[in-house]
Design a protein around this motif. Structure first.
Motif, PDB file in Angstrom:
ATOM      1  N   CYS A   1      -5.093   2.105  -3.173  1.00  0.00           N
ATOM      2  CA  CYS A   1      -3.641   2.405  -3.153  1.00  0.00           C
ATOM      3  C   CYS A   1      -2.769   1.152  -3.106  1.00  0.00           C
ATOM      4  CB  CYS A   1      -3.299   3.312  -1.970  1.00  0.00           C
ATOM      5  SG  CYS A   1      -4.167   4.885  -1.941  1.00  0.00           S
ATOM      6  N   MET A   2      -3.292   0.035  -3.577  1.00  0.00           N
ATOM      7  CA  MET A   2      -2.517  -1.215  -3.540  1.00  0.00           C
ATOM      8  C   MET A   2      -1.731  -1.390  -4.844  1.00  0.00           C
ATOM      9  SD  MET A   2      -3.275  -2.143  -0.528  1.00  0.00           S
ATOM     10  CE  MET A   2      -2.445  -3.709  -0.437  1.00  0.00           C
ATOM     11  N   LYS A  32       0.836  -1.199   0.000  1.00  0.00           N
ATOM     12  CA  LYS A  32       0.000   0.000   0.000  1.00  0.00           C
ATOM     13  C   LYS A  32       0.870   1.248   0.000  1.00  0.00           C
ATOM     14  CE  LYS A  32      -4.217   1.871   2.057  1.00  0.00           C
ATOM     15  NZ  LYS A  32      -5.350   1.567   2.954  1.00  0.00           N
TER      16      LYS A  32
END
Length: 547
Positions: A217-218, A76
């Motif tokens: 947000c990975m 992340k």
């Protein structure tokens, strides 16, 4: 049906969605049910709409599938904590062999003195703070997301910023290439525009960030570094061996001969070899298990015959060029301390204050913990085709490299400022490229001589001026070219080795030039997934092959 009812047949149509990220090397087309095609394509394209005419079809084919890559894990990262800077070019004056084309679009080699080469310092790389770097990463992780591809190297970014800014650390800011200010205390990743492919399609920084936020947000971790199955040794390829001098071969093969002799006489060493090389298609695990069950099994006729056959197969493989050396395949990062300085200021000129490397005549300085401080190294980067691609490196330790980077033994930092490293290594960049490095004395001395005697090859073949439309017919044309590139990569490398053999036995300059041309053709074939060249690569290979 038994009750007399008729089941309605459903006809399902499939449409081509994307070509996998293997691209020219081994890429394949992926199809999806037509009802899902629009939604899936919108996700892959990040909402980018291509015009009907003169569309960036080649580029979108190369970069849209990045988010579909197979991954080993996720990490992340807030995109607002990624500092994106404009990459920097640095030039170097040297003698080169320039590969150009004539009126018939045939390649020829032009020897030029005092030619200006350039390195793109941080091409495809990133620095990632050690606070978020996974423990199992071995110094770097290859990250992908929407139109984003970067090799992220483990760095103590925040430690550097604290040392650099001192009491001003918490209030210090730096501007990215778009004019956005970032507090340095928040920066987790430093990279450049070359890693961000969405910039090519006129999308804004905020637009890309929103797409990353949609995915929580990975970022996908595609791969990382790893050591050799053989321990401290690593196998060469026949192209590397073919570029050496015959007079040194007795010393070059000495390690391999000793390895085979130990396999023959040391059962424990042989069993360790079996463990490291077992797979679903051989019986190595079975042999190991039988020996662990009963140590006397090693004295049986069956074990002795299998051992003999396995060692014989190893020797036959060795004779194809798989000679072992004290070596490792190391992932390349370019001038990382200069990148830290650049990240702290956003000022391009500050990279010249990188004191971790110096411009050293006759060699290129590097830093790797795999070899000792002061070692000279021979470096081969794939596709490796000629003596002109062989690089002579000098391993130099500096306290700031150890202080601010956690690279380990599988990474090599290379001085990109005032050197010809990228062109010397056949169009190398730093988006996870690696090279074979060894300190074997005879090979290193040969590399030193080659770096002086054989000029660096430069690809000056014009780019393809053809325009493509956003139609399936033009997609098919591009895809057929890519399919042909898979064959061209191997064939150009193989013929380059034949040409190199001719060059060793005949004085005709054309064989030496052919080696240089084929070296460039191999790289052009690999790059064909993201850029096209204004030649028929397959036709050029045939022309040279016929001669």
């Amino acid at each position: 049906m038994k009750d007399g009812t008729i089941r309605k047949r459903e006809v399902i149509h499939y449409k081509m969605l994307y070509r996998s990220t293997g691209k020219a090397k081994k890429g394949s087309c992926m199809f999806i049910r037509d009802k899902l095609h629009k939604k899936a394509q919108n996700f892959l394209y990040m909402g980018i709409k291509l015009p009907k005419k003169n569309a960036m079809v080649v580029e979108i084919n190369a970069y849209a599938p990045l988010v579909s890559s197979a991954i080993v894990d996720r990490i992340k990262i807030n995109p607002k904590n990624i500092l994106i800077l404009k990459d920097i070019d640095k030039s170097f004056i040297t003698n080169v062999v320039s590969i150009e084309t004539d009126e018939q679009k045939h390649c020829y080699a032009k020897h030029i003195e005092n030619y200006k080469l350039k390195n793109t310092l941080f091409d495809g790389q990133a620095l990632i703070d050690s606070s978020i770097f996974p423990d199992w990463g071995h110094g770097y992780i290859l990250l992908r997301h929407h139109f984003c591809k970067m090799a992220a190297f483990c760095s103590n970014i925040q430690k550097f910023f604290k040392d650099y800014f001192g009491d001003n650390y918490y209030s210090a800011t730096v501007k990215d290439m778009f004019g956005n200010e970032h507090y340095v205390k928040d920066i987790e990743v430093i990279t450049t525009d070359n890693a961000m492919k969405w910039i090519k399609f006129d999308k804004s920084y905020d637009y890309w960030c929103e797409r990353v936020y949609e995915n929580n947000c990975m970022f996908g971790i595609v791969k990382t570094a790893h050591g050799s199955k053989l321990g401290e040794v690593q196998k060469m390829s026949y192209q590397m061996v073919n570029s050496l001098d015959e007079s040194i071969m007795s010393n070059v093969v000495a390690e391999s001969v000793a390895y085979v002799e130990r396999l023959k006489r040391d059962d424990e060493f042989f069993l360790e070899y079996l463990k490291k090389n077992s797979n679903f298609s051989n019986d190595y695990d079975v042999l190991v298990a039988l020996c662990e069950q009963n140590g006397d099994f090693t004295r049986s006729e069956y074990f002795r015959e299998r051992k003999k056959a396995i060692i014989k197969a190893y020797v036959l493989n060795m004779k194809t060029g798989k000679i072992i050396q004290n070596a490792e395949n190391l992932v390349i990062v370019g001038s990382p301390y200069a990148m830290l300085l650049y990240g702290a200021t956003g000022n391009e000129d500050i990279v010249d204050y990188d004191d971790t490397f110096e411009i050293e005549k006759g060699t290129i300085q590097c830093y790797t913990e795999r070899f000792d401080n002061g070692d000279y190294l021979a470096f081969f980067r794939s596709p490796f085709n000629s003596k002109n691609n062989l690089t002579y490196l000098h391993n130099v330790y500096h306290e700031n490299m150890k202080k601010y980077f956690n690279f380990g033994k599988y990474i090599i930092a290379v001085n990109m400022i005032g050197t010809d490293f990228q062109d010397r290594n056949n169009g190398s960049d730093q988006d996870s490229d690696s090279g074979y490095a060894t300190n074997q004395a005879d090979i290193v001395e040969h590399a030193r001589k080659c770096y002086i005697k054989y000029p660096t090859i430069v690809n000056n073949i014009p780019k393809d001026s053809n325009k493509y439309d956003n139609t399936m017919n033009d997609y098919a044309k591009i895809d057929n070219n890519l399919a042909g590139s898979q064959r061209d990569i191997g064939e150009s490398s193989n013929i380059a080795q034949i040409a190199q053999t001719y060059a060793c036995n005949f004085e005709d300059q054309k064989y030496i030039d052919y080696v240089c041309i084929l070296s460039v053709l191999a790289q052009a074939a690999i790059d064909s997934a993201k850029r096209r060249f204004d030649i028929d690569i397959a036709d050029e290979i045939r022309r040279i092959k016929n001669d």
